[in-house]
Write a protein that holds these residues in place. Structure first.
Motif, PDB file in Angstrom:
ATOM      1  N   MET A  38       9.722   4.252  -9.505  1.00 11.58           N
ATOM      2  CA  MET A  38       9.491   3.660  -8.192  1.00 11.58           C
ATOM      3  C   MET A  38       8.260   2.755  -8.219  1.00 11.58           C
ATOM      4  O   MET A  38       8.263   1.684  -7.599  1.00 11.58           O
ATOM      5  N   THR A  39       7.232   3.154  -8.954  1.00 12.22           N
ATOM      6  CA  THR A  39       6.032   2.320  -9.060  1.00 12.22           C
ATOM      7  C   THR A  39       6.365   0.988  -9.727  1.00 12.22           C
ATOM      8  O   THR A  39       5.915  -0.070  -9.279  1.00 12.22           O
ATOM      9  N   ARG A  40       7.163   1.021 -10.782  1.00  9.09           N
ATOM     10  CA  ARG A  40       7.588  -0.227 -11.435  1.00  9.09           C
ATOM     11  C   ARG A  40       8.363  -1.117 -10.458  1.00  9.09           C
ATOM     12  O   ARG A  40       8.176  -2.336 -10.425  1.00  9.09           O
ATOM     13  N   GLY A  41       9.237  -0.509  -9.676  1.00  4.80           N
ATOM     14  CA  GLY A  41       9.993  -1.276  -8.690  1.00  4.80           C
ATOM     15  C   GLY A  41       9.090  -1.912  -7.645  1.00  4.80           C
ATOM     16  O   GLY A  41       9.255  -3.081  -7.296  1.00  4.80           O
ATOM     17  N   LEU A  42       8.117  -1.156  -7.166  1.00  7.54           N
ATOM     18  CA  LEU A  42       7.193  -1.687  -6.162  1.00  7.54           C
ATOM     19  C   LEU A  42       6.329  -2.800  -6.739  1.00  7.54           C
ATOM     20  O   LEU A  42       6.061  -3.801  -6.071  1.00  7.54           O
ATOM     21  N   ALA A  43       5.894  -2.638  -7.973  1.00  6.79           N
ATOM     22  CA  ALA A  43       5.076  -3.671  -8.615  1.00  6.79           C
ATOM     23  C   ALA A  43       5.858  -4.980  -8.724  1.00  6.79           C
ATOM     24  O   ALA A  43       5.275  -6.061  -8.630  1.00  6.79           O
ATOM     25  N   GLY A  65       2.192 -11.159  -5.829  1.00  3.06           N
ATOM     26  CA  GLY A  65       1.183 -11.382  -6.861  1.00  3.06           C
ATOM     27  C   GLY A  65       0.777 -10.115  -7.583  1.00  3.06           C
ATOM     28  O   GLY A  65      -0.306 -10.044  -8.155  1.00  3.06           O
ATOM     29  N   GLY A  66       1.641  -9.088  -7.541  1.00  4.39           N
ATOM     30  CA  GLY A  66       1.312  -7.831  -8.215  1.00  4.39           C
ATOM     31  C   GLY A  66       0.302  -6.982  -7.459  1.00  4.39           C
ATOM     32  O   GLY A  66      -0.250  -6.037  -8.010  1.00  4.39           O
ATOM     33  N   LEU A 102       0.857  -1.183   0.000  1.00  9.87           N
ATOM     34  CA  LEU A 102       0.000   0.000   0.000  1.00  9.87           C
ATOM     35  C   LEU A 102       0.892   1.231   0.000  1.00  9.87           C
ATOM     36  O   LEU A 102       1.803   1.328   0.822  1.00  9.87           O
ATOM     37  N   VAL A 103       0.628   2.163  -0.891  1.00 14.50           N
ATOM     38  CA  VAL A 103       1.453   3.363  -1.006  1.00 14.50           C
ATOM     39  C   VAL A 103       0.582   4.594  -0.829  1.00 14.50           C
ATOM     40  O   VAL A 103      -0.414   4.765  -1.535  1.00 14.50           O
TER      41      VAL A 103
END
Length: 179
Positions: free
Chosen positions: A93-98, A103-104, A67-68
């Motif tokens: 950063m969003t790509r890294g967190l994903a 499970g995405g 959760l961001v």
């Protein structure tokens, strides 16, 4: 597990490096308090901290869900944050967190940003990342970013990494070792 990038001593004043959680949650709060100043904190400093500290800790923790609180007041052009991040770094950063969300399962909730146009651009980059779009410009290698981090920010990042390494030995002694 919680944590985040914060401007040191910024509202609400809870983002200092020594705030690591308490009770059963002790050690599970990873704050990275950066300092506004000159030169302003930019993409390179954020990307280095994210790749050096945040991603290794998340990989070790193996979250089922991420959760961001997606605030964009650190973006260039925001009147409050005092940093100069481009929309691209929020997408990176969003790509890294994903990539580390179990499970995405990644949820971004908009919580801040005080320049509507800048917030929209940053949010758009995050949505593009969530949709699986590639970055418009590939982020530079970590060694390139590290070379662009001002010396005072390098010293601060070392101090932050050292403070968290006792709990999270996956944080490398030097950022290039994290690449």
């Amino acid at each position: 597990h919680s944590g985040g990038f914060h401007q040191s001593y910024f509202y609400p004043g809870t983002g200092t490096v020594d705030r690591i959680g308490q009770g059963e949650g002790e050690g599970f709060n990873l704050n990275i308090p950066l300092e506004a100043g000159y030169p302003p904190v930019g993409d390179s400093t954020f990307r280095v901290a994210f790749q050096w500290m945040v991603l290794p800790v998340l990989r070790a923790f193996q979250p089922d869900l991420v959760l961001v609180c997606a605030g964009f007041d650190a973006a260039d052009g925001d009147p409050l944050g005092g940093f100069e991040l481009t929309p691209a770094v929020f997408g990176d950063m969003t790509r890294g967190l994903a990539g580390v969300a179990g499970g995405g399962r990644l949820v971004l909730a908009l919580e801040g940003g005080y320049n509507v146009e800048v917030t929209a651009e940053c949010g758009s980059e995050c949505v593009r990342a969530l949709l699986g779009d590639q970055p418009r410009v590939a982020p530079p290698p970590l060694a390139h970013d590290w070379a662009r981090v001002p010396p005072e920010d390098q010293r601060l990042l070392y101090k932050i990494a050292e403070a968290h390494r006792a709990r999270w030995p996956v944080i490398a002694a030097h950022p290039i070792a994290a690449a």
